[in-house]
Motif scaffolding. Structure first.
Motif, PDB file in Angstrom:
ATOM      1  N   HIS A   1       0.838  -1.208   0.000  1.00 38.98           N
ATOM      2  CA  HIS A   1       0.000   0.000   0.000  1.00 38.98           C
ATOM      3  C   HIS A   1       0.871   1.255   0.000  1.00 38.98           C
ATOM      4  N   GLU A   2       1.809   1.332   0.921  1.00 36.83           N
ATOM      5  CA  GLU A   2       2.633   2.533   1.068  1.00 36.83           C
ATOM      6  C   GLU A   2       3.503   2.791  -0.165  1.00 36.83           C
ATOM      7  N   ALA A   3       4.057   1.745  -0.768  1.00 39.48           N
ATOM      8  CA  ALA A   3       4.881   1.923  -1.967  1.00 39.48           C
ATOM      9  C   ALA A   3       4.049   2.496  -3.115  1.00 39.48           C
ATOM     10  N   ASN A   4       2.835   2.000  -3.265  1.00 42.47           N
ATOM     11  CA  ASN A   4       1.966   2.495  -4.340  1.00 42.47           C
ATOM     12  C   ASN A   4       1.467   3.907  -4.070  1.00 42.47           C
ATOM     13  N   VAL A   5       1.175   4.219  -2.818  1.00 35.22           N
ATOM     14  CA  VAL A   5       0.764   5.590  -2.467  1.00 35.22           C
ATOM     15  C   VAL A   5       1.894   6.560  -2.788  1.00 35.22           C
ATOM     16  N   LEU A   6       3.123   6.184  -2.461  1.00 31.78           N
ATOM     17  CA  LEU A   6       4.277   7.046  -2.771  1.00 31.78           C
ATOM     18  C   LEU A   6       4.397   7.271  -4.279  1.00 31.78           C
ATOM     19  N   ASP A   7       4.233   6.217  -5.076  1.00 25.17           N
ATOM     20  CA  ASP A   7       4.275   6.378  -6.536  1.00 25.17           C
ATOM     21  C   ASP A   7       3.204   7.345  -7.019  1.00 25.17           C
ATOM     22  N   MET A   8       2.003   7.232  -6.481  1.00 28.00           N
ATOM     23  CA  MET A   8       0.922   8.126  -6.895  1.00 28.00           C
ATOM     24  C   MET A   8       1.201   9.560  -6.451  1.00 28.00           C
ATOM     25  N   LYS A   9       1.698   9.717  -5.254  1.00 28.95           N
ATOM     26  CA  LYS A   9       2.059  11.053  -4.771  1.00 28.95           C
ATOM     27  C   LYS A   9       3.097  11.688  -5.686  1.00 28.95           C
ATOM     28  N   ASN A  10       4.037  10.885  -6.159  1.00 28.89           N
ATOM     29  CA  ASN A  10       5.119  11.393  -7.000  1.00 28.89           C
ATOM     30  C   ASN A  10       4.664  11.845  -8.383  1.00 28.89           C
ATOM     31  N   ILE A  11       3.467  11.455  -8.826  1.00 29.08           N
ATOM     32  CA  ILE A  11       2.964  11.961 -10.114  1.00 29.08           C
ATOM     33  C   ILE A  11       2.002  13.130  -9.914  1.00 29.08           C
ATOM     34  N   GLY A  12       1.830  13.567  -8.663  1.00 29.63           N
ATOM     35  CA  GLY A  12       0.996  14.741  -8.419  1.00 29.63           C
ATOM     36  C   GLY A  12      -0.340  14.473  -7.761  1.00 29.63           C
ATOM     37  N   VAL A  13      -0.579  13.239  -7.354  1.00 27.86           N
ATOM     38  CA  VAL A  13      -1.819  12.922  -6.657  1.00 27.86           C
ATOM     39  C   VAL A  13      -1.730  13.481  -5.236  1.00 27.86           C
ATOM     40  N   LYS A  14      -2.791  14.157  -4.793  1.00 31.40           N
ATOM     41  CA  LYS A  14      -2.840  14.677  -3.427  1.00 31.40           C
ATOM     42  C   LYS A  14      -3.269  13.537  -2.516  1.00 31.40           C
ATOM     43  N   ILE A  15      -2.547  13.344  -1.421  1.00 37.69           N
ATOM     44  CA  ILE A  15      -2.844  12.270  -0.481  1.00 37.69           C
ATOM     45  C   ILE A  15      -3.448  12.884   0.788  1.00 37.69           C
ATOM     46  N   LEU A  16      -4.652  12.449   1.142  1.00 36.50           N
ATOM     47  CA  LEU A  16      -5.330  12.912   2.346  1.00 36.50           C
ATOM     48  C   LEU A  16      -5.777  11.719   3.183  1.00 36.50           C
ATOM     49  N   HIS A  17      -6.037  11.969   4.451  1.00 33.09           N
ATOM     50  CA  HIS A  17      -6.704  10.993   5.310  1.00 33.09           C
ATOM     51  C   HIS A  17      -8.183  11.350   5.337  1.00 33.09           C
ATOM     52  N   ALA A  18      -9.019  10.384   5.643  1.00 35.32           N
ATOM     53  CA  ALA A  18     -10.467  10.617   5.631  1.00 35.32           C
ATOM     54  C   ALA A  18     -10.857  11.803   6.508  1.00 35.32           C
ATOM     55  N   ALA A  19     -10.211  11.944   7.667  1.00 39.08           N
ATOM     56  CA  ALA A  19     -10.540  13.046   8.576  1.00 39.08           C
ATOM     57  C   ALA A  19     -10.216  14.415   7.994  1.00 39.08           C
ATOM     58  N   ASP A  20      -9.330  14.462   7.002  1.00 40.02           N
ATOM     59  CA  ASP A  20      -8.923  15.738   6.398  1.00 40.02           C
ATOM     60  C   ASP A  20      -9.775  16.131   5.187  1.00 40.02           C
ATOM     61  N   VAL A  21     -10.606  15.207   4.703  1.00 38.45           N
ATOM     62  CA  VAL A  21     -11.376  15.487   3.488  1.00 38.45           C
ATOM     63  C   VAL A  21     -12.431  16.557   3.742  1.00 38.45           C
ATOM     64  N   GLY A  22     -13.102  16.524   4.891  1.00 41.26           N
ATOM     65  CA  GLY A  22     -14.112  17.550   5.208  1.00 41.26           C
ATOM     66  C   GLY A  22     -13.532  18.950   5.200  1.00 41.26           C
ATOM     67  N   PRO A  23     -12.448  19.205   5.969  1.00 41.09           N
ATOM     68  CA  PRO A  23     -11.829  20.527   5.921  1.00 41.09           C
ATOM     69  C   PRO A  23     -11.341  20.895   4.525  1.00 41.09           C
ATOM     70  N   TRP A  24     -10.826  19.923   3.778  1.00 39.97           N
ATOM     71  CA  TRP A  24     -10.369  20.186   2.409  1.00 39.97           C
ATOM     72  C   TRP A  24     -11.550  20.631   1.549  1.00 39.97           C
ATOM     73  N   LEU A  25     -12.682  19.923   1.654  1.00 36.17           N
ATOM     74  CA  LEU A  25     -13.877  20.313   0.885  1.00 36.17           C
ATOM     75  C   LEU A  25     -14.359  21.701   1.279  1.00 36.17           C
ATOM     76  N   ASP A  26     -14.336  22.009   2.579  1.00 35.85           N
ATOM     77  CA  ASP A  26     -14.794  23.313   3.059  1.00 35.85           C
ATOM     78  C   ASP A  26     -13.924  24.453   2.553  1.00 35.85           C
ATOM     79  N   SER A  27     -12.657  24.156   2.238  1.00 36.28           N
ATOM     80  CA  SER A  27     -11.738  25.200   1.759  1.00 36.28           C
ATOM     81  C   SER A  27     -11.855  25.453   0.265  1.00 36.28           C
ATOM     82  N   ARG A  28     -12.660  24.676  -0.427  1.00 32.58           N
ATOM     83  CA  ARG A  28     -12.793  24.810  -1.889  1.00 32.58           C
ATOM     84  C   ARG A  28     -13.658  25.990  -2.219  1.00 32.58           C
TER      85      ARG A  28
END
Length: 191
Positions: free
Chosen positions: A164-191
């Motif tokens: 899981h972690e190796a693949n998440v790092l690969d995705m992060k390295n191409i520009g994918v934003k990585i969040l935890h579920a608890a951070d999605v609400g504040p992220w949505l509110d900031s849009r």
């Protein structure tokens, strides 16, 4: 351009993620709670939700060549069966979209891109199983189709933490934003 996100929940089906799964995916049970949190959040904000499910013909004629023997021994995700349905905890409600796929990526051979564009979606938030396969291919295709892509780390799972972690790092390295579920609400509110 206005920003509009949609939630993509990948392969959270009875055959893979339920307590009685035919082909249980390690880590699937652990992502159910974060996914229910995301689902509640998107429902509460009236944002689009897509349940992406793998389905196959009963005779296996649409299964990848490298899974053909597995399907013969243990048919999985057979179209129209309870086994292919979304798990009870994440059951789609009216107004949510159900997209069937026969390959790993939710974009290959489906109407997902057309539906997202029609709804004005330009950001996809992705969770489900499993990280190195269906999650990763969907995320890479979303990036190729020019969607801002958010991977919810604790709402995705794989056979092991290391995979899981190796693949998440690969995705992060191409520009994918990585969040935890608890951070999605504040992220949505900031849009």
């Amino acid at each position: 351009m206005a920003q509009k996100p949609a939630l993509l929940i990948i392969d959270m089906q009875n055959d893979f993620a339920s307590a009685h799964a035919v082909l249980p995916v390690a880590g699937a049970q652990a992502v159910i709670t974060p996914l229910t949190q995301l689902l509640s959040l998107f429902r509460g904000k009236h944002l689009p939700v897509f349940h992406i499910v793998r389905v196959h013909e009963p005779d296996g004629s649409d299964v990848e060549w490298f899974r053909a023997d597995l399907f013969k021994d243990k048919p999985f995700a057979v179209r129209g069966s309870h086994s292919a349905a979304v798990i009870d905890e994440l059951t789609p409600v009216p107004g949510e979209h159900l997209i069937e796929k026969v390959r790993m990526s939710a974009f290959i051979g489906t109407t997902l891109d057309l539906m997202l564009r029609t709804l004005g979606v330009n950001i996809v938030v992705v969770g489900g199983i499993q990280t190195p396969n269906c999650i990763r291919t969907t995320v890479f295709d979303a990036m190729a189709f020019n969607y801002e892509t958010i991977l919810v780390d604790d709402a995705t799972g794989a056979q092991t933490k290391e995979i899981h972690e190796a693949n998440v790092l690969d995705m992060k390295n191409i520009g994918v934003k990585i969040l935890h579920a608890a951070d999605v609400g504040p992220w949505l509110d900031s849009r």
